[in-house]
Write an enzyme that holds these catalytic residues in place. Structure first.
Site, PDB file in Angstrom:
ATOM      1  N   HIS A  48       1.597 -10.770 -11.384  1.00  0.00           N
ATOM      2  CA  HIS A  48       2.195  -9.670 -10.605  1.00  0.00           C
ATOM      3  C   HIS A  48       1.285  -8.445 -10.554  1.00  0.00           C
ATOM      4  O   HIS A  48       0.927  -7.977  -9.459  1.00  0.00           O
ATOM      5  CB  HIS A  48       3.571  -9.317 -11.162  1.00  0.00           C
ATOM      6  CG  HIS A  48       4.142  -8.042 -10.631  1.00  0.00           C
ATOM      7  ND1 HIS A  48       4.452  -7.857  -9.299  1.00  0.00           N
ATOM      8  CD2 HIS A  48       4.431  -6.858 -11.253  1.00  0.00           C
ATOM      9  CE1 HIS A  48       4.915  -6.628  -9.119  1.00  0.00           C
ATOM     10  NE2 HIS A  48       4.909  -6.008 -10.290  1.00  0.00           N
ATOM     11  N   HIS A  72       0.463  -1.224 -14.900  1.00  0.00           N
ATOM     12  CA  HIS A  72       1.648  -0.417 -14.573  1.00  0.00           C
ATOM     13  C   HIS A  72       2.925  -0.828 -15.292  1.00  0.00           C
ATOM     14  O   HIS A  72       3.851  -0.026 -15.435  1.00  0.00           O
ATOM     15  CB  HIS A  72       1.866  -0.372 -13.046  1.00  0.00           C
ATOM     16  CG  HIS A  72       2.466  -1.615 -12.464  1.00  0.00           C
ATOM     17  ND1 HIS A  72       1.705  -2.672 -12.036  1.00  0.00           N
ATOM     18  CD2 HIS A  72       3.756  -1.958 -12.227  1.00  0.00           C
ATOM     19  CE1 HIS A  72       2.496  -3.622 -11.560  1.00  0.00           C
ATOM     20  NE2 HIS A  72       3.744  -3.212 -11.666  1.00  0.00           N
ATOM     21  N   GLU A  76       6.295  -0.116 -19.981  1.00  0.00           N
ATOM     22  CA  GLU A  76       7.714  -0.439 -19.790  1.00  0.00           C
ATOM     23  C   GLU A  76       8.106  -1.758 -20.457  1.00  0.00           C
ATOM     24  O   GLU A  76       9.172  -1.858 -21.073  1.00  0.00           O
ATOM     25  CB  GLU A  76       8.007  -0.508 -18.280  1.00  0.00           C
ATOM     26  CG  GLU A  76       9.464  -0.741 -17.959  1.00  0.00           C
ATOM     27  CD  GLU A  76       9.648  -1.158 -16.504  1.00  0.00           C
ATOM     28  OE1 GLU A  76      10.738  -1.648 -16.197  1.00  0.00           O
ATOM     29  OE2 GLU A  76       8.705  -1.008 -15.704  1.00  0.00           O
ATOM     30  N   ASP A  77       7.260  -2.783 -20.333  1.00  0.00           N
ATOM     31  CA  ASP A  77       7.660  -4.135 -20.739  1.00  0.00           C
ATOM     32  C   ASP A  77       7.064  -4.614 -22.065  1.00  0.00           C
ATOM     33  O   ASP A  77       7.360  -5.722 -22.501  1.00  0.00           O
ATOM     34  CB  ASP A  77       7.273  -5.143 -19.640  1.00  0.00           C
ATOM     35  CG  ASP A  77       8.072  -4.921 -18.364  1.00  0.00           C
ATOM     36  OD1 ASP A  77       9.113  -4.246 -18.447  1.00  0.00           O
ATOM     37  OD2 ASP A  77       7.658  -5.401 -17.300  1.00  0.00           O
ATOM     38  N   ASP A 139       3.563  -2.101  -5.760  1.00  0.00           N
ATOM     39  CA  ASP A 139       4.429  -2.842  -6.683  1.00  0.00           C
ATOM     40  C   ASP A 139       5.692  -3.318  -5.962  1.00  0.00           C
ATOM     41  O   ASP A 139       6.101  -4.477  -6.061  1.00  0.00           O
ATOM     42  CB  ASP A 139       4.782  -1.926  -7.862  1.00  0.00           C
ATOM     43  CG  ASP A 139       5.814  -2.531  -8.799  1.00  0.00           C
ATOM     44  OD1 ASP A 139       5.648  -3.700  -9.184  1.00  0.00           O
ATOM     45  OD2 ASP A 139       6.785  -1.825  -9.158  1.00  0.00           O
ATOM     46  N   ASP A 259      10.428  -6.727  27.505  1.00  0.00           N
ATOM     47  CA  ASP A 259       9.844  -6.655  28.851  1.00  0.00           C
ATOM     48  C   ASP A 259       8.894  -5.453  28.949  1.00  0.00           C
ATOM     49  O   ASP A 259       8.983  -4.637  29.851  1.00  0.00           O
ATOM     50  CB  ASP A 259      10.970  -6.554  29.896  1.00  0.00           C
ATOM     51  CG  ASP A 259      10.438  -6.759  31.310  1.00  0.00           C
ATOM     52  OD1 ASP A 259       9.348  -7.361  31.441  1.00  0.00           O
ATOM     53  OD2 ASP A 259      11.089  -6.305  32.254  1.00  0.00           O
TER      54      ASP A 259
END
Length: 709
Positions: A48, A72, A76-77, A139, A259
């Site tokens: 990712h 990034h 957080e993870d 992201d 059109d």
């Protein structure tokens, strides 16, 4: 699946070897940090961030942005902190990663509040370093591309948030290519059936139109070559979401939208753009009113191009955009395109002054907003601009959203100009402040010292900056007016106990404030002024410390409370009821309305009949002998329906220095009509002179004052 080696090879086309190696280091750091983590699809998680960095590399973003993209999700993870990233990759990258990490979702019970809070955080992050939002947009784009593995309800929620928040930001930053992909992915996730149907219809239509499209493209390219102008002609395809939006908003059928053919002419220079425009207009007749010059006057997001619409072969309309290659890159990648032409420092400083100016305004709105919901309401107006261009008397160009008024223009010049605005001239003629402006007009703002915004401005201002500044000033105005009224009410009530605020010991005041559980005396007075607390009850509590026998008897049988004197200049905390329209000279009472202060009614108003003698809800008031201001009163006029009667009535009221706020005509029968007027007057005597003048008009049968409306 993309590998780091393939990605590094792509980067060599525009980054130095040293910078590519730094990006590689960031990738390996992320790979180690995310070790053992997988995505919903089952792929290793590190795929990712690599794809996010790839999206940014397509825009030729700098190496710091690519490193932040790789890292990034690390804060957080995983258990890695910002200072560890700073030690490894430096402060700039660490701040970018931290900025992106802070944009992750907070869980709120209220989804609207969650969206507003996220948006507010995004705006602040953008203001610190625009690259934060570019990484976040990339992201989001990769998350949208891989949305298929999620449940239908989650897909729909993420798609809605994308269309509501991320798409407008991408548009405001001029990132056309990314915006279009986000829109189409969001559209297919929210409305899969509609998306499939429009996609099939587009495929069929393009197949049928292929020959005509080729003929038109060749004809334009051949004419450019004949005139010796170096340029290329490319077809422009309408994307699914824009087709859907036009069908829905303009109520057009699919065939009406399809059109029409669209081409883009890309030339070497700005002079070439205008030459190409002349060549196009010589080849096919232009449609009047469909030409726009966004080169001389660029859009707020930096977009530049010439737009024209022509009658092509067989009368088929052709939309043409003409621009240089740099404008093309700017149109596709917006703010990110600056990194194509500038080095990192230049791109971050002077190259995107427009975006910086907008972000400065966003920060000002954020400071002034009372809540995140109010903030997002103000900013969303600026994110969906259908722009007009107006001029100051000195010839400076201002871009405003369509429907903007002179008040919006005043705030666009400067907050102080907006706050002091009292009138305007449009093209040198006095005009109403609420009149919507048109492109090309010259606006002059008339200001006055001591002037302040009117609450009615909120009914017609369009821009977020005007709305947030007016609300802030009115909030402060109401605060100070509430305190002043609260002090008057409390002193008034204390008089019935033969006391006043000045005569009560400071220690006693502090004890009572603590007892009432309010922050300060100012907060207590504000609550009284807003009608949230009864002045009489508070006065009784404050007077209680007087323990002498004489004072005790006064507390048990206090003197009647003196009526509050109404001056007409109290501002927002004293308002006048729209049911009975009280004016100076009428017997009146005040209804205590929580949060609004005091609403003045006539003594005989039916709306207060049930509570007329309730001391907790009704306050005795009188008009001050020096009452000032204009007061609205309702009149009902019965007259013969004759040509010019309304004009005669209006002229007569104006001659008597009255002002008509509204007028409503209703036919009773062939021989009689009824007119209801709302007229501004000073007092009952002034009203009597207005009525006397109206009675002189031939054809008026009766005039009565409206007591209920």
């Amino acid at each position: 699946m993309l590998t780091i080696d393939e990605f590094a090879n792509c980067l060599k086309s525009y980054l130095s070897t040293e910078q590519v190696n730094l990006v590689r280091r960031a990738y390996y750091f992320a790979e180690q940090a995310h070790d053992g983590q997988t995505r919903r699809s089952g792929e290793p998680y590190v795929t990712h961030p690599l794809e996010v960095a790839s999206i940014l590399a397509d825009m030729h973003m700098d190496h710091a942005s690519l490193m932040a993209a790789m890292l990034h999700d690390v804060i957080e993870d995983t258990g890695i902190e910002k200072k560890a990233i700073q030690a490894q990759f430096g402060e700039v990258v660490a701040n970018l990663v931290d900025g992106v990490s802070k944009l992750t979702h907070i869980q709120f019970e209220n989804k609207t509040l969650a969206q507003a809070e996220n948006f507010q955080k995004m705006a602040l992050a953008m203001a610190r370093d625009i690259r934060v939002i570019l990484v976040k947009l990339a992201d989001r784009l990769h998350n949208m591309r891989t949305l298929g593995v999620l449940r239908a309800d989650k897909r729909s929620r993420i798609a809605k948030e994308t269309l509501d928040i991320y798409v407008p930001i991408a548009n405001r930053l001029g990132m056309h290519t990314l915006r279009i992909e986000l829109e189409d992915l969001g559209f297919s996730a929210m409305y899969p059936m509609r998306s499939r149907l429009i996609h099939r219809a587009v495929q069929r239509a393009r197949g049928n139109q292929k020959n005509l499209l080729c003929q038109l493209q060749k004809a334009i390219a051949a004419r450019l070559e004949d005139e010796g102008l170096n340029g290329r002609v490319v077809g422009r395809e309408k994307h699914l979401y824009s087709i859907y939006q036009k069908m829905r908003n303009q109520r057009k059928s699919f065939s009406e939208i399809m059109d029409m053919f669209a081409f883009r002419i890309i030339v070497d220079s700005i002079d070439g753009c205008y030459r190409a425009l002349g060549i196009s207009h010589n080849l096919y007749k232009p449609i009047p009113g469909r030409f726009k010059d966004y080169i001389a006057i660029p859009k707020a997001n930096g977009y530049q191009s010439l737009h024209t619409t022509l009658f092509g072969l067989h009368g088929v309309p052709i939309e043409i955009q003409i621009r240089t290659q740099e404008m093309e890159d700017m149109a596709n990648n917006g703010i990110a395109a600056h990194w194509l032409y500038k080095n990192d420092d230049e791109a971050l400083s002077g190259s995107h002054a427009r975006t910086r100016q907008w972000l400065k305004g966003v920060l000002e709105m954020q400071r002034n907003a009372g809540s995140s919901l109010e903030f997002i309401e103000n900013v969303k107006i600026d994110l969906f601009p259908d722009e007009i261009y107006v001029f100051s008397p000195k010839g400076h160009i201002f871009q405003l959203p369509k429907g903007a008024t002179a008040v919006d223009f005043a705030y666009a010049i400067h907050t102080d100009v907006g706050n002091a605005c009292v009138a305007c001239r449009i093209d040198k003629r006095l005009a109403s402040l609420s009149q919507p402006l048109q492109s090309g007009q010259t606006i002059e703002i008339v200001t006055a010292a001591g002037a302040r915004p009117n609450v009615s401005w909120l009914n017609f201002v369009i821009t977020g900056k005007a709305r947030s500044n007016i609300r802030l000033l009115l909030k402060n105005q109401q605060h100070s007016e509430s305190i002043a009224l609260g002090q008057r009410l409390l002193n008034n009530a204390l008089m019935s106990f033969n006391a006043s605020l000045g005569s009560i010991a400071q220690q006693t005041i502090e004890q009572r404030i603590a007892q009432l559980e309010v922050e300060s005396m100012e907060a207590l007075l504000e609550e009284i002024g807003l009608g949230k607390r009864m002045a009489y009850v508070t006065a009784r509590l404050f007077a209680d410390p007087y323990t002498g026998a004489e004072q005790k008897s006064r507390l048990e049988s206090p003197q009647p409370e003196a009526p509050l004197s109404i001056q007409g200049t109290e501002g927002m905390v004293i308002s006048f009821a729209r049911c009975c329209y009280p004016i100076p000279g009428d017997p009146v009472v005040g209804r205590v309305s929580s949060g609004r202060g005091i609403v003045i009614h006539t003594d005989s108003c039916n709306n207060i009949a049930d509570i007329r003698y309730n001391p907790e809800k009704i306050l005795e008031v009188v008009w001050d002998k020096d009452v000032r201001g204009e007061f609205t009163v309702g009149l009902q006029v019965e007259l013969e329906p004759q040509r010019g009667m309304i004009a005669l009535i209006a002229t007569s009221v104006t001659d008597m220095e009255g002002n008509i706020e509204s007028i409503n005509l209703e036919a009773k029968d062939a021989s009689c009509s009824q007119v209801q007027l709302l007229v501004s007057v000073r007092d009952r005597l002034h009203l009597a002179t207005v009525i006397k003048r109206l009675r002189r008009i031939k054809g008026i049968h009766s005039i009565t004052r409206l007591r209920e409306a």
